[in-house]
Design a protein around this motif. Structure first.
Motif, PDB file in Angstrom:
ATOM      1  N   VAL A 123      -2.613   1.407  -8.769  1.00 19.21           N
ATOM      2  CA  VAL A 123      -1.681   2.215  -7.958  1.00 19.21           C
ATOM      3  C   VAL A 123      -0.340   2.348  -8.663  1.00 19.21           C
ATOM      4  O   VAL A 123       0.257   3.420  -8.684  1.00 19.21           O
ATOM      5  CB  VAL A 123      -1.518   1.617  -6.544  1.00 19.21           C
ATOM      6  N   ASP A 148       0.856  -1.188   0.000  1.00 18.98           N
ATOM      7  CA  ASP A 148       0.000   0.000   0.000  1.00 18.98           C
ATOM      8  C   ASP A 148       0.893   1.240   0.000  1.00 18.98           C
ATOM      9  O   ASP A 148       1.825   1.325   0.792  1.00 18.98           O
ATOM     10  CB  ASP A 148      -0.900   0.017   1.243  1.00 18.98           C
ATOM     11  N   ARG A 173      -0.501   5.088 -11.072  1.00 16.19           N
ATOM     12  CA  ARG A 173      -0.533   6.410 -10.426  1.00 16.19           C
ATOM     13  C   ARG A 173       0.867   6.838 -10.025  1.00 16.19           C
ATOM     14  O   ARG A 173       1.200   8.018 -10.110  1.00 16.19           O
ATOM     15  CB  ARG A 173      -1.440   6.386  -9.193  1.00 16.19           C
ATOM     16  N   TYR A 207       1.895  -4.739  -5.097  1.00 20.86           N
ATOM     17  CA  TYR A 207       0.752  -3.831  -5.071  1.00 20.86           C
ATOM     18  C   TYR A 207      -0.501  -4.595  -4.676  1.00 20.86           C
ATOM     19  O   TYR A 207      -0.780  -5.656  -5.223  1.00 20.86           O
ATOM     20  CB  TYR A 207       0.527  -3.192  -6.450  1.00 20.86           C
ATOM     21  N   ASN A 208      -1.263  -4.049  -3.736  1.00 23.89           N
ATOM     22  CA  ASN A 208      -2.524  -4.656  -3.311  1.00 23.89           C
ATOM     23  C   ASN A 208      -3.712  -4.127  -4.082  1.00 23.89           C
ATOM     24  O   ASN A 208      -4.736  -4.798  -4.168  1.00 23.89           O
ATOM     25  CB  ASN A 208      -2.775  -4.403  -1.814  1.00 23.89           C
ATOM     26  N   THR A 209      -3.601  -2.921  -4.622  1.00 19.36           N
ATOM     27  CA  THR A 209      -4.725  -2.267  -5.273  1.00 19.36           C
ATOM     28  C   THR A 209      -4.404  -2.025  -6.739  1.00 19.36           C
ATOM     29  O   THR A 209      -3.352  -1.504  -7.082  1.00 19.36           O
ATOM     30  CB  THR A 209      -5.025  -0.921  -4.585  1.00 19.36           C
ATOM     31  N   HIS A 210      -5.339  -2.415  -7.591  1.00 20.79           N
ATOM     32  CA  HIS A 210      -5.186  -2.219  -9.031  1.00 20.79           C
ATOM     33  C   HIS A 210      -5.111  -0.721  -9.351  1.00 20.79           C
ATOM     34  O   HIS A 210      -5.857   0.069  -8.805  1.00 20.79           O
ATOM     35  CB  HIS A 210      -6.371  -2.858  -9.771  1.00 20.79           C
TER      36      HIS A 210
END
Length: 111
Positions: free
Chosen positions: A107, A55, A110, A102-105
């Motif tokens: 990121v 994160d 970004r 990465y835990n969130t698609h």
């Protein structure tokens, strides 16, 4: 206002959170080599907490801050203090961020 931006920058710069140069730098070429640089509290947080957890909320905020400060056209004294943060992004983050967990698609994009 630019005076507010300069004050915030000076206050933040003195916390040790942002990357900084440990020893006086004799020339710009010596600074560009990143010898004697310290990743600061942010670099320790990135390596010790964000990368293992996957994160990157602080990293995204750090990048937003650096971008805002660059666009804010700090005076030459303040902008010299920003150089270690820029070099940290260019030499430590950009070459490696694609290998991070990465835990969130979205990121990675970004960053």
């Amino acid at each position: 206002r630019s005076s507010d931006l300069a004050k915030v920058w000076m206050d933040l710069h003195h916390t040790g959170f942002l990357p900084f140069v440990c020893n006086p730098v004799s020339s710009m070429s010596h600074l560009m080599s990143t010898d004697g640089m310290n990743a600061g509290g942010y670099g320790n947080l990135l390596l010790g907490i964000e990368q293992p957890q996957g994160d990157y909320a602080v990293t995204i905020s750090f990048l937003r801050l650096v971008t805002t400060l660059i666009k804010g056209q700090l005076g030459s004294t303040q902008s010299q203090g920003l150089v270690p943060s820029i070099l940290f992004v260019l030499k430590e983050m950009l070459p490696n961020y694609h290998k991070w967990r990465y835990n969130t698609h979205g990121v990675r994009e970004r960053i």
